[in-house]
Design a protein around this motif. Structure first.
Motif, mmCIF file in Angstrom:
data_model
loop_
_atom_site.group_PDB
_atom_site.id
_atom_site.type_symbol
_atom_site.label_atom_id
_atom_site.label_comp_id
_atom_site.label_asym_id
_atom_site.label_seq_id
_atom_site.Cartn_x
_atom_site.Cartn_y
_atom_site.Cartn_z
ATOM 1 N N MET A 1 0.841 -1.207 0.000
ATOM 2 C CA MET A 1 0.000 0.000 0.000
ATOM 3 C C MET A 1 0.871 1.250 0.000
ATOM 4 S SD MET A 1 -3.204 -0.855 2.554
ATOM 5 C CE MET A 1 -3.928 0.798 2.328
ATOM 6 N N ALA A 2 1.912 1.245 0.825
ATOM 7 C CA ALA A 2 2.834 2.389 0.863
ATOM 8 C C ALA A 2 3.530 2.565 -0.479
ATOM 9 C CB ALA A 2 3.846 2.197 1.983
ATOM 10 N N TYR A 3 3.932 1.466 -1.092
ATOM 11 C CA TYR A 3 4.599 1.496 -2.394
ATOM 12 C C TYR A 3 3.691 2.097 -3.465
ATOM 13 C CZ TYR A 3 6.539 -0.536 -6.731
ATOM 14 O OH TYR A 3 7.044 -0.738 -8.004
ATOM 15 N N ASN A 4 2.397 1.789 -3.413
ATOM 16 C CA ASN A 4 1.446 2.235 -4.447
ATOM 17 C C ASN A 4 0.836 3.604 -4.183
ATOM 18 O OD1 ASN A 4 1.452 -0.005 -6.242
ATOM 19 N ND2 ASN A 4 0.183 -1.171 -4.812
ATOM 20 N N ALA A 5 1.038 4.159 -3.005
ATOM 21 C CA ALA A 5 0.251 5.300 -2.531
ATOM 22 C C ALA A 5 0.166 6.454 -3.526
ATOM 23 C CB ALA A 5 0.800 5.795 -1.195
ATOM 24 N N GLU A 6 1.280 6.852 -4.116
ATOM 25 C CA GLU A 6 1.287 8.038 -4.976
ATOM 26 C C GLU A 6 0.556 7.822 -6.297
ATOM 27 O OE1 GLU A 6 5.179 9.601 -5.544
ATOM 28 O OE2 GLU A 6 5.603 9.783 -3.392
ATOM 29 N N PHE A 7 0.140 6.580 -6.557
ATOM 30 C CA PHE A 7 -0.526 6.266 -7.822
ATOM 31 C C PHE A 7 -2.019 5.994 -7.635
ATOM 32 C CE2 PHE A 7 3.882 5.681 -8.565
ATOM 33 C CZ PHE A 7 4.111 5.809 -9.923
ATOM 34 N N THR A 8 -2.567 6.442 -6.493
ATOM 35 C CA THR A 8 -3.944 6.091 -6.167
ATOM 36 C C THR A 8 -4.873 7.284 -5.978
ATOM 37 O OG1 THR A 8 -3.371 5.982 -3.816
ATOM 38 C CG2 THR A 8 -3.234 3.919 -5.075
ATOM 39 N N GLY A 9 -4.407 8.470 -6.290
ATOM 40 C CA GLY A 9 -5.270 9.636 -6.147
ATOM 41 C C GLY A 9 -5.802 9.785 -4.738
ATOM 42 N N GLU A 10 -7.128 9.987 -4.618
ATOM 43 C CA GLU A 10 -7.772 10.170 -3.317
ATOM 44 C C GLU A 10 -8.263 8.852 -2.711
ATOM 45 O OE1 GLU A 10 -8.586 12.802 -1.329
ATOM 46 O OE2 GLU A 10 -7.553 14.348 -2.474
ATOM 47 N N LYS A 11 -7.983 7.744 -3.344
ATOM 48 C CA LYS A 11 -8.610 6.493 -2.914
ATOM 49 C C LYS A 11 -8.194 6.050 -1.511
ATOM 50 C CE LYS A 11 -10.404 4.349 -7.032
ATOM 51 N NZ LYS A 11 -10.590 3.089 -7.776
ATOM 52 N N TYR A 12 -6.979 6.392 -1.080
ATOM 53 C CA TYR A 12 -6.578 5.981 0.273
ATOM 54 C C TYR A 12 -7.356 6.751 1.334
ATOM 55 C CZ TYR A 12 -2.634 2.972 -1.060
ATOM 56 O OH TYR A 12 -1.855 1.952 -1.548
ATOM 57 N N ARG A 13 -7.777 7.956 1.001
ATOM 58 C CA ARG A 13 -8.630 8.697 1.937
ATOM 59 C C ARG A 13 -9.934 7.922 2.140
ATOM 60 N NH1 ARG A 13 -8.146 14.028 3.138
ATOM 61 N NH2 ARG A 13 -7.117 14.504 1.148
ATOM 62 N N ASP A 14 -10.498 7.433 1.025
ATOM 63 C CA ASP A 14 -11.722 6.639 1.108
ATOM 64 C C ASP A 14 -11.494 5.362 1.912
ATOM 65 O OD1 ASP A 14 -12.809 8.522 -0.639
ATOM 66 O OD2 ASP A 14 -12.375 7.306 -2.415
ATOM 67 N N ILE A 15 -10.349 4.727 1.712
ATOM 68 C CA ILE A 15 -10.035 3.503 2.452
ATOM 69 C C ILE A 15 -9.934 3.798 3.947
ATOM 70 C CG2 ILE A 15 -8.242 1.765 2.864
ATOM 71 C CD1 ILE A 15 -7.654 1.870 -0.182
ATOM 72 N N ALA A 16 -9.274 4.889 4.292
ATOM 73 C CA ALA A 16 -9.134 5.254 5.705
ATOM 74 C C ALA A 16 -10.502 5.488 6.345
ATOM 75 C CB ALA A 16 -8.258 6.489 5.841
ATOM 76 N N VAL A 17 -11.384 6.157 5.637
ATOM 77 C CA VAL A 17 -12.745 6.375 6.146
ATOM 78 C C VAL A 17 -13.449 5.042 6.353
ATOM 79 C CG1 VAL A 17 -15.027 7.319 5.609
ATOM 80 C CG2 VAL A 17 -12.982 8.679 5.156
ATOM 81 N N ALA A 18 -13.354 4.172 5.370
ATOM 82 C CA ALA A 18 -13.995 2.863 5.472
ATOM 83 C C ALA A 18 -13.407 2.034 6.603
ATOM 84 C CB ALA A 18 -13.866 2.109 4.148
ATOM 85 N N MET A 19 -12.127 2.222 6.906
ATOM 86 C CA MET A 19 -11.474 1.512 8.001
ATOM 87 C C MET A 19 -11.845 2.088 9.368
ATOM 88 S SD MET A 19 -9.553 -1.041 6.870
ATOM 89 C CE MET A 19 -8.517 -1.343 8.305
ATOM 90 N N GLY A 20 -12.562 3.210 9.376
ATOM 91 C CA GLY A 20 -13.022 3.790 10.632
ATOM 92 C C GLY A 20 -12.120 4.843 11.221
ATOM 93 N N VAL A 21 -11.144 5.327 10.444
ATOM 94 C CA VAL A 21 -10.249 6.371 10.944
ATOM 95 C C VAL A 21 -11.017 7.689 11.042
ATOM 96 C CG1 VAL A 21 -8.117 7.639 10.532
ATOM 97 C CG2 VAL A 21 -8.272 5.227 9.894
ATOM 98 N N LYS A 22 -10.886 8.385 12.165
ATOM 99 C CA LYS A 22 -11.605 9.641 12.387
ATOM 100 C C LYS A 22 -10.829 10.840 11.829
ATOM 101 C CE LYS A 22 -14.708 7.404 14.787
ATOM 102 N NZ LYS A 22 -16.027 7.120 14.178
ATOM 103 N N GLY A 23 -11.567 11.835 11.340
ATOM 104 C CA GLY A 23 -10.980 13.095 10.911
ATOM 105 C C GLY A 23 -10.207 13.039 9.611
#
Length: 382
Positions: A287-309
């Motif tokens: 995930m860290a390796y791919n991060a810069e190639f994923t646009g805003e999708k990791y933000r969506d993943i973090a929300v789905a994982m229950g991360v606040k803020g």
């Protein structure tokens, strides 16, 4: 062009295996070959299904030679057993290994020109749908009961190969959490992280589109809420994981995966590493390796994982939050963190990396992977 291929019929909920008899009778099947493993027979899980068939007077034979990371030899033995039994359909009882074995058996029975098995690798030009399969999942992870993929191990060449074939999907999937409740905690953890890997890789793979994105985000949300509870033995957690892994399968089966799976498959072939464990060890780093190639999708993943803020975070911070949340879940369910803990050896890195680059899943990775990158990724986790 996007497409969706799913089971004809699926059943969900505790006790839904009772629908098996209705499906068999309505479809006019005569005799089943049940494909499973000896552990599920010994533990009584298979009996929960065969009891229904016995009470209804439905004929079957059992093939229980499947092992984790099923081999070409096992598939060939299953084909011969099917023929000798005079069966006309398959009942797959188990996790990914019995399901994958059933798919390979069913495909070759109706497409005998592929009886060498190796020629099924990739997208094989089979002409006929496989023998009808009714799939009963006993693990909450692989989603093999809803996918058009299966994986076979070539022990001679020390490699696993992925087969992608719309003709192999089970016609009926039965997702009964009661069949999953007796899984050991370690298996719940490994298969659960496998399901999470499917959802995350399916969400960021190059083939992703709006419909599969919706499925994968919902799957991430369900799994993040359910996996810890499932490992703690809570029924609601087991039920949640049963659904979450299936939803992930609905998505990734139709769009593909990425480098996590590309690198996990060689670990299974070389060391017989449980597939979910291999995925879980690799997932945060990839995930860290791919991060810069994923646009805003990791933000969506973090929300789905229950991360606040997360919404207020800078993009780089949101990406890190997603990776950290996945890492923490893996730690909480006691997945190993290093490949050496599952027997991986530094002297095999060259061969592992070459196998990963050749894997059909790797092509879907959002970041183009180079051989040296893959070596470094393996090396960092040793």
């Amino acid at each position: 062009m996007p497409r969706m291929i799913l089971n004809e019929t699926s059943y969900f909920g505790a006790g839904c295996r009772s629908e098996l008899v209705t499906e068999v009778k309505n479809r006019g099947f005569d005799k089943a070959l049940i494909v499973t493993d000896a552990v599920l027979v010994k533990s009584g899980v298979v009996e929960k299904v065969t009891k229904l068939l016995d009470e209804a007077g439905l004929a079957y034979e059992i093939f229980d030679k499947v092992m984790p990371n099923p081999t070409i030899a096992v598939v060939k033995e299953g084909i011969e057993t099917f023929k000798k039994a005079g069966a006309d359909y398959l009942i797959a009882i188990g996790g990914g290994s019995p399901q994958d074995t059933s798919k390979a058996i069913g495909i070759v029975i109706n497409n005998p020109e592929f009886d060498d098995i190796r020629s099924l690798e990739g997208v094989a030009p089979t002409k006929k749908p496989c023998v009808p399969i009714i799939a009963l999942a006993t693990t909450a992870g692989t989603a093999a009961e809803v996918t058009i993929n299966y994986v076979i191990t070539d022990t001679e060449k020390r490699r696993k190969f992925v087969c992608v074939d719309p003709h192999d999907i089970p016609i009926v999937a039965i997702i009964d959490s009661e069949l999953m409740a007796s899984m050991p905690t370690s298996l719940k953890a490994a298969t659960g992280m496998d399901a999470l890997t499917h959802a995350i890789e399916g969400y960021i793979t190059l083939g992703a589109w709006e419909l599969t994105d919706a499925l994968h985000l919902k799957a991430i949300e369900i799994i993040a809420k359910s996996l810890r509870a499932s490992c703690a033995g809570k029924p609601e957690g087991v039920e949640g994981m049963a659904l979450g892994q299936y939803v992930a399968g609905m998505g990734f089966s139709n769009v593909g995966l990425g480098l996590v799976h590309g690198m996990a498959h060689p670990l299974g072939a070389f060391y017989d590493t449980p597939h979910g464990v291999a995925n879980a060890i690799l997932l945060p780093s990839l995930m860290a390796y791919n991060a810069e190639f994923t646009g805003e999708k990791y933000r969506d993943i973090a929300v789905a994982m229950g991360v606040k803020g997360v919404e207020a975070m800078a993009l780089e911070e949101a990406r890190k939050a997603a990776v950290d949340a996945v890492q923490q879940l893996s730690i909480d369910v006691k997945i190993p963190t290093k490949l050496t803990e599952v027997g991986a050896r530094a002297e095999d890195i060259e061969a592992l990396a070459e196998a990963a680059m050749a894997d059909v899943c790797t092509g879907g990775n959002p970041r183009p992977a180079k051989l040296e990158d893959v070596k470094d990724l393996y090396r960092a986790l040793m």
